[in-house]
Design a protein around this motif. Structure first.
Motif, mmCIF file in Angstrom:
data_model
loop_
_atom_site.group_PDB
_atom_site.id
_atom_site.type_symbol
_atom_site.label_atom_id
_atom_site.label_comp_id
_atom_site.label_asym_id
_atom_site.label_seq_id
_atom_site.Cartn_x
_atom_site.Cartn_y
_atom_site.Cartn_z
ATOM 1 N N LEU A 1 -3.306 -0.045 10.240
ATOM 2 C CA LEU A 1 -2.343 -1.140 10.146
ATOM 3 C C LEU A 1 -3.032 -2.474 10.456
ATOM 4 O O LEU A 1 -3.678 -2.623 11.484
ATOM 5 N N GLY A 2 -2.891 -3.404 9.527
ATOM 6 C CA GLY A 2 -3.500 -4.710 9.731
ATOM 7 C C GLY A 2 -4.925 -4.820 9.214
ATOM 8 O O GLY A 2 -5.548 -5.856 9.351
ATOM 9 N N GLN A 3 -5.430 -3.758 8.619
ATOM 10 C CA GLN A 3 -6.808 -3.794 8.121
ATOM 11 C C GLN A 3 -6.838 -4.049 6.601
ATOM 12 O O GLN A 3 -5.947 -3.626 5.872
ATOM 13 N N PRO A 4 -7.905 -4.706 6.137
ATOM 14 C CA PRO A 4 -7.999 -5.034 4.704
ATOM 15 C C PRO A 4 -8.460 -3.840 3.880
ATOM 16 O O PRO A 4 -9.544 -3.847 3.299
ATOM 17 N N ILE A 5 -7.637 -2.828 3.834
ATOM 18 C CA ILE A 5 -8.009 -1.602 3.109
ATOM 19 C C ILE A 5 -7.871 -1.845 1.608
ATOM 20 O O ILE A 5 -6.859 -2.369 1.148
ATOM 21 N N GLU A 6 -8.911 -1.467 0.877
ATOM 22 C CA GLU A 6 -8.852 -1.615 -0.584
ATOM 23 C C GLU A 6 -7.742 -0.730 -1.139
ATOM 24 O O GLU A 6 -7.486 0.356 -0.631
ATOM 25 N N ARG A 7 -7.136 -1.202 -2.216
ATOM 26 C CA ARG A 7 -5.968 -0.486 -2.725
ATOM 27 C C ARG A 7 -6.371 0.794 -3.447
ATOM 28 O O ARG A 7 -7.248 0.798 -4.294
ATOM 29 N N ARG A 8 -5.648 1.861 -3.130
ATOM 30 C CA ARG A 8 -5.940 3.129 -3.780
ATOM 31 C C ARG A 8 -5.444 3.125 -5.232
ATOM 32 O O ARG A 8 -5.990 3.831 -6.067
ATOM 33 N N GLU A 9 -4.417 2.320 -5.564
ATOM 34 C CA GLU A 9 -3.925 2.324 -6.942
ATOM 35 C C GLU A 9 -4.910 1.668 -7.909
ATOM 36 O O GLU A 9 -4.840 1.861 -9.121
ATOM 37 N N ASP A 10 -5.849 0.888 -7.364
ATOM 38 C CA ASP A 10 -6.752 0.137 -8.230
ATOM 39 C C ASP A 10 -7.575 1.013 -9.168
ATOM 40 O O ASP A 10 -7.846 0.626 -10.293
ATOM 41 N N VAL A 11 -7.981 2.183 -8.679
ATOM 42 C CA VAL A 11 -8.914 2.989 -9.475
ATOM 43 C C VAL A 11 -8.298 3.341 -10.824
ATOM 44 O O VAL A 11 -8.928 3.212 -11.871
ATOM 45 N N ARG A 12 -7.014 3.729 -10.822
ATOM 46 C CA ARG A 12 -6.441 4.100 -12.119
ATOM 47 C C ARG A 12 -6.247 2.871 -13.008
ATOM 48 O O ARG A 12 -6.415 2.935 -14.216
ATOM 49 N N PHE A 13 -5.923 1.726 -12.392
ATOM 50 C CA PHE A 13 -5.757 0.524 -13.211
ATOM 51 C C PHE A 13 -7.090 0.061 -13.795
ATOM 52 O O PHE A 13 -7.159 -0.431 -14.915
ATOM 53 N N LEU A 14 -8.149 0.222 -13.019
ATOM 54 C CA LEU A 14 -9.468 -0.262 -13.451
ATOM 55 C C LEU A 14 -10.104 0.621 -14.504
ATOM 56 O O LEU A 14 -11.045 0.205 -15.174
ATOM 57 N N THR A 15 -9.615 1.850 -14.624
ATOM 58 C CA THR A 15 -10.224 2.759 -15.587
ATOM 59 C C THR A 15 -9.314 3.008 -16.788
ATOM 60 O O THR A 15 -9.598 3.868 -17.614
ATOM 61 N N GLY A 16 -8.230 2.262 -16.872
ATOM 62 C CA GLY A 16 -7.327 2.434 -18.018
ATOM 63 C C GLY A 16 -6.421 3.629 -17.876
ATOM 64 O O GLY A 16 -5.833 4.076 -18.854
ATOM 65 N N LYS A 17 -6.302 4.155 -16.669
ATOM 66 C CA LYS A 17 -5.485 5.362 -16.486
ATOM 67 C C LYS A 17 -4.120 5.060 -15.884
ATOM 68 O O LYS A 17 -3.389 5.986 -15.526
ATOM 69 N N GLY B 1 7.752 -0.834 -6.458
ATOM 70 C CA GLY B 1 6.711 -1.847 -6.622
ATOM 71 C C GLY B 1 6.452 -2.196 -8.062
ATOM 72 O O GLY B 1 6.740 -1.431 -8.979
ATOM 73 N N ALA B 2 5.905 -3.385 -8.247
ATOM 74 C CA ALA B 2 5.504 -3.839 -9.573
ATOM 75 C C ALA B 2 4.112 -4.454 -9.481
ATOM 76 O O ALA B 2 3.806 -5.422 -10.120
ATOM 77 N N GLY B 3 3.299 -3.875 -8.622
ATOM 78 C CA GLY B 3 1.947 -4.389 -8.457
ATOM 79 C C GLY B 3 1.627 -4.852 -7.055
ATOM 80 O O GLY B 3 0.544 -5.351 -6.789
ATOM 81 N N GLN B 4 2.595 -4.691 -6.138
ATOM 82 C CA GLN B 4 2.394 -5.206 -4.783
ATOM 83 C C GLN B 4 1.439 -4.362 -3.949
ATOM 84 O O GLN B 4 0.971 -4.819 -2.921
ATOM 85 N N GLY B 5 1.227 -3.109 -4.356
ATOM 86 C CA GLY B 5 0.291 -2.277 -3.596
ATOM 87 C C GLY B 5 0.940 -1.409 -2.546
ATOM 88 O O GLY B 5 0.330 -1.082 -1.533
ATOM 89 N N TYR B 6 2.183 -0.978 -2.785
ATOM 90 C CA TYR B 6 2.892 -0.164 -1.795
ATOM 91 C C TYR B 6 2.181 1.155 -1.514
ATOM 92 O O TYR B 6 2.292 1.701 -0.412
ATOM 93 N N GLU B 7 1.496 1.697 -2.520
ATOM 94 C CA GLU B 7 0.846 2.994 -2.309
ATOM 95 C C GLU B 7 -0.188 2.893 -1.204
ATOM 96 O O GLU B 7 -0.527 3.879 -0.571
ATOM 97 N N THR B 8 -0.668 1.695 -0.991
ATOM 98 C CA THR B 8 -1.639 1.465 0.073
ATOM 99 C C THR B 8 -0.953 0.966 1.349
ATOM 100 O O THR B 8 -1.084 1.558 2.418
ATOM 101 N N SER B 9 -0.169 -0.112 1.228
ATOM 102 C CA SER B 9 0.353 -0.751 2.444
ATOM 103 C C SER B 9 1.359 0.141 3.171
ATOM 104 O O SER B 9 1.367 0.200 4.404
ATOM 105 N N MET B 10 2.207 0.858 2.412
ATOM 106 C CA MET B 10 3.194 1.703 3.080
ATOM 107 C C MET B 10 2.506 2.898 3.749
ATOM 108 O O MET B 10 2.945 3.369 4.810
#
Lengths: 775, 293, 166
Positions: free
Chosen positions: A13-29, A497-506
């Motif tokens: 909590l409170g740490q700048p953790i990279e978003r886990r959803e990014d990988v699928r967005f970055l690879t077209g998945k 969510g619509a891009g906010q990164g809930y899969e990570t922040s929640m």
């Protein structure tokens, strides 16, 4: 922005953790709605009105029906028995406001360019478009009501049976406004205007509806933001049980408040799926989007400020008129109401009065767009404050610092300013702190010497804007924790969510609350499965509402684990305590059980029901973030083009879940709000034709427009209104850029006697002001 | 936004393309880069029964230097190839400087000089650049080849002097003299957008250190790119100093008519013509104005 | 009669074929015929950049090219950027810098940036902004996208310099 590195040994909590959803967005998945293909799926295309205001004399679909690939064509007559007007979901304003509602297809009349008239379904979108061209609609054109003045005249009525184009008119306030102006040492009155624009997410709206005739159940993809509310409305119109409709999650290409409210297509596509007994897909195209998805922000304001002899603002009196377009959309009342609430902003203004009027015109219906009412009110308020400061010979920063609410005055009573809500107060914060923060960052004391100076053909100006933004929003939010097995915990949230990164922040919140590994948690959002209800994502509410519901659910799960362990060990639960994923005898170092060991012992068949903890967080109290922005601009004296040399935004959000995403929302929201200061505007001609029907004419910011934006997030004053202390952070950046940049350009041109009164400040408009000033 | 049906053919020689166009006089469209035609097809604002794709015609694309110093640019040469061409940078510095203003990289990778000229969009750069450089346009048809000056080519928005059976083959830019100076500037709402107004100014300095040729071309006017006769003439015989620039500015808008649209009023376009004429001339002549206040 | 053409191209190194109408855009062909749905359609008139793919190494709007025009071409889409499960340096930098939120524009951004870095290994911030100005992002405000690209350029130069040194 450089954040501290992630400490893997500390709570996430409170740490700048990279978003886990990014990988699928970055690879077209990523899986957006248009990426989904179902067997037997057919494609719908909506025929929209080319006229702003006309009677429909006839709709002939015969030729379209005969086109190759066409499966069905519907017009109003086909839905007349089923459909109902789209209800006003939120923000019922006084008067006959809610009666200005829209039917899913136009019947006897069209009231804006883009209003749905018919739907063609064919085996491909190409063929559906071919057929839609052949639908013959006979119109009798009516005069168009386009401007505020057109609407107020009430000569031509959009909704004849309602008797007026004015859909609501009410006044809110606090204190004794007449006394404030009677006793004022200084007053000034001005008129300002903000341009019509909107969120314009890069993914257009999209829907798939799939009817199963055997089970009589419907599956719907593509509804985001408030899927439960939309489900219930679809159910009502289709006369189904809400539980027989499953709203399914897909990735969403941006929401910004405009996506996922109930639109005509949210009825039409499920209606067609049931009528045809096969899956129907509808993908809005960009031209449609610009004329069919909610617009916002078109407001006019007459505003008057009263200042006493000590340079304290004593009164603010305003009359705001909002152009809501042709119909009242489900949440159309929010922006007018929030404008009336937000207008005094973070300043100590004891006497305040605001008249709110909404008018209906032959334009696309307007509704909530990220920071509704706050963007507009910040421009109105901060402009008049700057003009007052200049008249009084005061530095604009000094004048503001004198009048901003301090921590000692909190909770600051704001009175009852929203007709459908009760009295409210700001929660916590020293509203001077964020202004001081941005002034220091931009080195205001040094650069203020540039104000109004012309250097190498450009006038330099510095502008600032302060804001307070309500967030959160009741009545509550549901979440559910389900343990699937060792190292696998599911978290379902009623937000979407619509891009906010809930899969990570929640997951960060839950990992913190349970003291378990962040990687063990899988977050699900956006669907209607699993939860009794969800209130969706709007008003920067998800971190506040779902976040605190996660805290509650985690406590329930901990209790379940303690009970289970107590049972198995034959101990009283009071003898046990929970620490970091394990249950210990009170004060001991060796755990009796861990989450993983319990999951393993219970077994895969039962664990999901045994270790299942629902969480509900209920409150109607709002949280209030606050902040300030400062801009340094240079206005080209020849071309009127403005370069934003530097822009600094700061917001105190109470507590940060993930600095990476909070920072990103702040910068992104800020730039989205800078656009309509210069670029974004829906323009109509006098016949109600939309002139900005493509991305070549509706101009959103691109990478070269606002390159230097810096953001500083503060967490000095957590909210006292929820256990996590969070305040919401998605709309802070966007509220103030109109006011900030309006002031910066106004500051640059002040020596020429120019007053900026209108957004967007297009180069043509700025040049016209320069010409008027003889430059 | 799906285009209506059309048939498609991709000839591999110019003769074949000319024959196809002649055989389908009313309903065929040439497609080159497709960066303007395709959006219009997608919006169904344009239609064609047959698209003749000239991208596969070898020899229609490329940049070469003629013996006389002229630069030949083939019809299907991409804007991006022109932008990155060292030959163009050396021999047509104005064109080199202007290319980054043409839309965005991905559009420049497909869009062609021939397509842009044949579209005759009044706000586009190519027609103005060709007029400023006194380029000639080579048109091929069953009747053979003919040359049209760049100034005579665009007639009105989206209308050129190309006959229906003609295909633009190449553009010939006469040799760029060593004593030539230029300035180029355009104002658009954002990077890559069509110009509200753009000015390309070309000046030749004589051995007497006076301006002996001047071509100031404006685009973004309502009709088509236009050689501005009055300010061009006002420069002739003058010493290349601020006084000459002032004389050109004074008559920059002479005889011009301006249109208003929601991006820019007529008055704004007039102002931009005046101001950008001044700025491009100063840039061409290396005149710096001190305006510190 | 609808003309149907057998269209064949090499996509991400693999020969792929399908029947297409002449009016089918390359984007439609990739998405609906080849089921490569990473290429997104944001405007269908060449203004947003979401559908950017590489054709013979050059960025192209896949909404403004017909599939038949890509006959026999070499196409790279977002699905061809990562090496197996390993993200490319550019993809990693986007994640590290939080250069994406909703992700819808991201494939186009990655393709445009891929071409930029191939053309210009040492771009200035302003050159990066200009090169990326044809790709609309509604979420990030662009600042982190530009930062990510500059970071990759610097990283590649550094490792190239190291290789030379070794």
């Amino acid at each position: 922005m450089n954040h501290d590195p992630v400490d893997p040994n500390a709570s996430p909590l409170g740490q700048p953790i990279e978003r886990r959803e990014d990988v699928r967005f970055l690879t077209g998945k990523g899986l957006y709605t248009d990426d989904i293909q179902l067997d037997g799926m057919v494609h719908a295309v909506v025929l929209r009105s080319p006229m702003a205001h006309a009677r429909i004399l006839s709709v002939d679909t015969d030729e379209a029906r005969r086109m190759p690939g066409v499966v069905d064509v519907i017009a109003f007559a086909d839905i007349a028995d089923t459909a109902q007007p789209i209800p006003v979901r939120l923000a019922q304003l006084p008067g006959r406001f809610k009666e200005y509602s829209q039917m899913p297809l136009a019947g006897d009349k069209v009231r804006y360019v883009g209003e749905p008239i018919a739907v063609v379904v064919a085996s491909s979108a190409y063929e559906a478009e071919d057929a839609a061209e052949l639908i013959a609609v006979e119109f009798e054109e009516l005069p168009a009501v386009v401007t505020f003045a057109d609407a107020r005249r009430d000569e031509t009525l959009l909704h004849e049976d309602l008797g007026s184009n004015i859909s609501t008119n009410y006044t809110v306030g606090r204190g004794d406004i007449d006394a404030a102006f009677r006793d004022a040492a200084y007053t000034r009155k001005e008129r300002f205007r903000t341009g019509r624009h909107s969120g314009v997410p890069l993914e257009t709206r999209s829907l798939i509806a799939d009817w199963n005739p055997d089970t009589e159940r419907m599956r719907i993809w593509g509804v985001n933001k408030v899927p439960f509310a939309v489900r219930d409305m679809v159910a009502r119109m289709l006369r189904m049980e809400p539980e027989h409709i499953d709203m399914l999650a897909s990735d969403v290409g941006g929401g910004f408040g405009v996506r996922g409210e109930f639109y005509p297509e949210d009825f039409l596509i499920p209606f067609l799926a049931r009528r045809l007994g096969r899956p129907v897909k509808w993908i809005e195209d960009r031209r449609e989007h610009l004329m069919a998805t909610a617009h916002g922000r078109e407001m006019e304001c007459e505003i008057e400020i009263a200042v006493d002899a000590d340079q304290m603002i004593t009164g603010l009196r305003a009359s705001v008129t909002v152009n809501l377009g042709a119909y009242v959309r489900p949440n159309a009342g929010v922006a007018p109401a929030k404008c009336g609430q937000a207008l005094p902003g973070p300043f100590r203004i004891p006497h305040y009065q605001c008249e709110i009027t909404t008018v209906q015109t032959n334009k696309t219906p307007a509704a909530s767009y990220r920071g509704p009412g706050r963007y507009e009110s910040a421009f109105f308020r901060e402009r008049i404050i700057d003009l007052a400061a200049a008249d009084l010979g005061l530095d604009p920063a000094e004048f503001r610092l004198k009048n901003l609410i301090t921590a000692a005055e909190q909770p600051y009573d704001i009175g009852s300013l929203v007709p459908y809500l009760g009295p409210d107060s700001y929660d916590t914060g020293d509203y001077r702190s964020t202004l001081n923060c941005v002034l220091e960052k931009i080195d205001y004391d040094r650069i203020k010497a540039l104000r109004g100076r012309k250097i190498d053909g450009r006038y330099h100006g510095i502008g600032m804007c302060c804001f307070v933004a309500s967030a959160g929003g009741g009545p509550g939010e549901h979440v559910l924790i389900e343990v699937e097995g060792p190292g696998k915990v599911h978290l379902y949230i009623g937000s979407s969510g619509a891009g906010q990164g809930y899969e990570t922040s929640m997951a960060q919140i839950l990992a913190h609350e349970l003291g378990i590994g962040f990687d063990d948690i899988v977050v699900h959002h956006g669907g209607t499965a699993k939860l009794p209800y969800g209130y969706g994502s709007w008003h920067s509410r998800s971190t506040v509402m779902a976040g605190n519901a996660i805290t509650n659910a985690a406590r329930t799960l901990i209790d379940q684990m303690i009970e289970l362990t107590a049972d198995r060990a034959g101990l009283g639960s009071q003898a046990l305590e929970y620490r970091a994923g394990a249950v210990y005898p009170r004060g001991k170092d060796t755990p009796l059980a861990t989450l993983d060991s319990l999951a393993e012992q219970i077994g895969a068949d039962e664990v999901r029901t045994v270790l299942a903890a629902p969480g509900l967080y209920e409150t109607n109290e709002l949280t209030y973030t606050y902040g300030a922005q400062v801009a340094h601009v240079a206005v080209d004296a020849d071309t009127g083009k403005v370069e934003v040399i530097r822009f600094v935004t700061s917001e105190d959000v109470g507590r940060v879940i993930n600095p990476l995403t909070t920072h990103g929302q702040s910068i992104g929201g800020t730039v989205q709000g800078m656009g309509p200061a210069f670029l974004d505007e829906f323009v109509y001609d006098s016949s109600g034709q939309l002139l900005t029907g493509s991305f070549a004419d509706y101009l959103v910011p691109v990478a070269t427009d606002f390159p230097v934006v810096e953001s500083i997030t503060l967490t000095e004053y957590p909210s006292a209104r929820n256990p996590l202390g969070v305040k919401g952070a998605a709309e802070g950046g966007i509220g103030a850029p109109g006011g900030c940049l309006g002031n910066a350009v106004g500051d640059a041109l002040r020596p020429l006697g120019i007053v900026v009164r209108e957004l967007p400040m297009t180069p043509s408009r700025i040049a016209a002001l320069l010409e008027e000033a003889g430059c | 936004m799906k285009p209506a049906k059309f048939d498609y053919v991709a000839p591999e020689s110019l003769d074949e393309a000319i024959a196809l166009l002649a055989a389908n006089p009313d309903d065929a469209q040439i497609i080159a880069g497709g960066q303007s035609l395709t959006p219009m097809l997608n919006f169904r604002m344009a239609g064609a029964a047959l698209l003749i794709d000239i991208n596969r015609i070898v020899g229609l694309s490329g940049i070469r230097l003629g013996d006389d110093g002229a630069v030949h640019i083939g019809a299907t040469t991409r804007h991006r190839d022109v932008e990155l061409s060292p030959l163009v940078a050396r021999h047509l510095p104005l064109v080199h400087a202007a290319m980054p203003y043409v839309a965005h990289v991905a559009v420049r990778n497909r869009g062609t000089i021939g397509g842009s000229l044949c579209l005759a969009e009044p706000s586009a750069e190519w027609p103005a650049l060709c007029i400023a450089c006194e380029a000639e346009i080579v048109l091929a048809s069953p009747r053979g080849r003919r040359r049209v000056t760049a100034e005579e080519f665009p007639l009105a928005p989206y209308t050129t002097s190309r006959e229906e059976d003609e295909i633009l083959e190449e553009v010939i830019f006469p040799a760029w003299p060593a004593n030539r100076r230029f300035g180029f500037e355009e104002v658009s709402r954002r990077a890559g957008d069509f110009a509200i107004i753009g000015i390309a100014s070309v000046l030749d300095l004589g051995t007497d250190r006076r301006i002996n040729a001047a071509r100031i071309v404006a685009f973004g006017l309502g009709d088509r790119a236009l050689l501005l006769d009055a300010p061009s003439a006002a420069l002739l015989g003058r010493v290349p100093e601020e006084a000459a620039v002032a004389a050109a500015i004074a008559c920059a808008d002479e005889g011009l008519e301006f249109d208003s649209d929601f991006h820019a009023s007529a008055a704004y376009r007039r102002r931009l013509v005046q101001r950008l004429v001044g700025r491009t001339l100063r840039a061409a002549l290396g005149i710096k104005t001190e305006q510190d206040g | 009669m609808t003309q149907l053409i057998e269209v064949s191209m090499v996509v991400n190194g693999e020969r792929r074929s399908a029947l297409a109408e002449p009016r089918h855009s390359l984007a439609h062909f990739l998405r609906d015929k080849l089921r490569l749905t990473g290429t997104h359609l944001g405007c269908e008139h060449g203004s947003c950049g979401a559908c950017t793919v590489l054709v013979e190494g050059r960025s192209v709007r896949a909404c403004l090219m017909f599939a038949v025009q890509a006959q026999d071409a070499n196409i790279t889409t977002i699905e061809g950027i990562a090496q197996g499960d390993e993200l490319s340096d550019l993809q990693r930098a986007f994640q590290r810098n939080h250069a994406l939120q909703c992700g819808f524009c991201t494939p186009g951004q990655i393709m445009a940036a891929t071409e930029l870095l191939a053309d210009n290994p040492d771009p200035s911030p302003d050159q990066v902004r200009h090169a990326m100005s044809g790709n609309i992002c509604r979420c990030t405000g662009y600042v982190p996208i530009i930062d990510a690209i500059l970071e990759v350029a610097a990283g590649r130069r550094e490792s190239a310099a190291q290789q030379v040194a070794e």
